[in-house]
Each structure stands twice: as structure tokens, then as C-alpha cells.
Design a protein around this motif. Structure first.
Motif, short mmCIF file in Angstrom:
data_model
loop_
_atom_site.label_atom_id
_atom_site.label_comp_id
_atom_site.label_asym_id
_atom_site.label_seq_id
_atom_site.Cartn_x
_atom_site.Cartn_y
_atom_site.Cartn_z
N LYS A 1 0.77 -1.26 0.18
CA LYS A 1 0.08 -0.07 0.13
C LYS A 1 0.92 1.05 -0.02
N GLN A 2 0.28 2.35 -0.23
CA GLN A 2 0.91 3.53 -0.64
C GLN A 2 0.85 4.18 0.96
N ILE A 3 1.75 4.56 1.69
CA ILE A 3 1.92 5.16 2.93
C ILE A 3 2.62 6.29 2.93
N THR A 4 2.37 7.31 3.87
CA THR A 4 3.10 8.36 4.13
C THR A 4 3.59 8.25 5.42
N VAL B 1 11.02 7.12 13.25
CA VAL B 1 9.53 7.35 12.39
C VAL B 1 8.70 8.44 13.34
N ARG B 2 8.08 9.32 13.18
CA ARG B 2 7.14 9.94 13.80
C ARG B 2 5.65 9.59 13.95
N TYR B 3 5.19 9.65 12.38
CA TYR B 3 3.72 9.15 12.17
C TYR B 3 3.78 8.40 10.79
N VAL B 4 2.99 7.19 10.70
CA VAL B 4 2.72 6.77 9.49
C VAL B 4 1.28 6.98 9.17
N GLN B 5 1.13 7.56 7.97
CA GLN B 5 -0.30 7.59 7.61
C GLN B 5 -0.72 6.69 6.41
N PRO B 6 -1.61 5.56 6.73
CA PRO B 6 -2.02 4.42 5.76
C PRO B 6 -3.17 5.04 5.06
N PRO B 7 -3.66 4.41 3.91
CA PRO B 7 -4.73 5.02 3.28
C PRO B 7 -5.79 4.57 4.12
#
Lengths: 124, 94
Positions: free
Chosen positions: B13-16, B67-73
């Protein structure tokens, strides 16, 4: 070792071994070198390492030789596409890039100072 | 191991990812390990002008500790399943 080791992200660094990689460190320095070794802590050994400094459209590589980085200082490691890594950048001497970097930092500081003073004036 | 398992469901998946040095990277999740180190491919940096070194990077390894945050779809996360798994994990721990 175990299956999790074989599947782990650290273990998959084997794909990058002997490749030219960019390592970003916690102090925001950028090291480019050939990855020769690593372990589960992301301690790494880089051969022919250089610190790549970029200011605007100018760059310079400061030679470091064989470099061992303690894992905790590693932020990220990326493979470098040698075809585009220096696209649009002009080489300058090490001393020159250091001068440019200092000038840039000075300018940033000045910018912050002006912005803060402006805020104060506007608050009144 | 809950979050490790959770991140494994996000592979492909695309993550930020936002790092502690404010660098934000978007890319496809390739792999994750028990330290939540992650490997991304086809990465793009959100503020590329500020990080010119990253322009030539396609695939990268990010150390879990920075890593501070991970934003998954949003659509790829089933909060109900995660919720149940959390209770199950908490029960099995005692």
C-alpha cells in the motif's frame, strides 16, 4: 536464523550490499558510499564514503574514506540513481561549499530574526 | 507484535511516513520488521526543494526509531478488526 529474520526489513538490506547508497544521519548530514556491511541495528560500513553537501544548485563531496556508522544515527538509507544524482548541480570546491553553507545558515537566521521582529511590531 | 502484524497487512500500500527530522516521505511499503524499520519503494519527498539529496532516491530503508507518524490509506485499515485484535492481545498478555 528464524523466518522473521529472513523477512525483516533490516535483512532485506542485503539487496543494497555493494551498491552506492545515500545515508541520511540524525545530524542532517548526507553520506554517499558503497554499502559493504550491516547488522540488525543498522550499523553500517561504507567504502569510499563522501559527505555530499548541496547548497542551491551547487554541490561538493567531502571525502571520508572507509566509514562506519553506528546504527542509532541512521535516519534512512536509499539507493542512489547514478544517472540523475547530480543532474542540475554544479561542482564546487569543499571550501567553497562550506562558505556557501555558512552564508545560507546566516541568511536563514537573519530571516527568522526579521520575521520575529515583524511579528512583534504587528502585535503592538 | 500487534503493530508489526498490522504493518504487515499494509505491505503493497501507499503510505506517508513523517520522520522526527520533519522529512515526509510517500512510497509503497515493501517490508517491515520487528523494530518497525520499513522499506519503501517509488518514494517521493513532499518538500523536495528542502531535501535535494533525496531527488535521486527511488527505494529506501527507514529506521523505525526515527519515525514520528505513519499515514496509511484510510480504506486499508479495518478499525474494528484492529480493535478486536488489541483486546485479544491484551488478554493473552495477562
Amino acid at each position: 536464523m528464524t523466518d522473521t529474520w529472513q523477512l525483516s526489513a533490516v535483512a532485506s538490506l542485503v539487496e543494497d550490499i555493494d551498491k552506492k547508497i545515500l545515508v541520511v544521519l540524525r545530524d542532517n548530514s548526507n553520506i554517499v558510499g558503497t554499502l559493504r556491511s550491516f547488522d540488525q541495528f543498522a550499523n553500517i560500513v561504507l567504502e569510499n564514503a563522501v559527505e555530499r553537501m548541496i547548497v542551491g544548485t551547487h554541490y561538493s563531496d567531502v571525502p571520508l574514506g572507509l566509514y562506519i556508522v553506528r546504527g542509532e544515527n541512521v535516519v534512512l538509507m536509499g539507493d542512489v540513481d547514478e544517472a540523475i544524482e547530480l543532474k542540475g548541480l554544479t561542482w564546487v570546491e569543499n571550501d567553497e561549499i562550506r562558505r556557501m553553507k555558512d552564508a545560507e545558515m546566516e541568511a536563514d537566521k537573519m530571516h527568522g530574526l526579521i520575521a520575529r521582529n515583524l511579528d512583534m511590531l504587528l502585535d503592538d | 507484535m500487534l503493530f508489526y502484524s498490522f504493518f504487515k497487512t499494509l505491505v503493497g500500500k501507499q503510505i506517508t511516513v513523517e520522520l522526527k527530522n520533519d522529512l515526509e516521505i510517500r512510497g509503497t511499503l515493501v517490508s517491515v520488521d520487528q523494530y518497525l524499520n520499513i522499506k519503501l519503494e517509488s518514494v517521493s519527498v513532499l518538500d523536495e526543494e528542502k531535501y535535494p539529496h533525496m531527488k535521486s532516491v527511488r527505494d529506501c530503508f527507514v529506521r523505525g526509531s526515527v519515525v514520528r507518524y505513519v499515514q496509511p490509506p484510510e480504506e486499508s485499515v479495518d478499525v474494528d478488526i484492529l480493535h478486536d485484535a488489541t483486546r485479544r492481545e491484551a488478554r493473552s498478555a495477562v
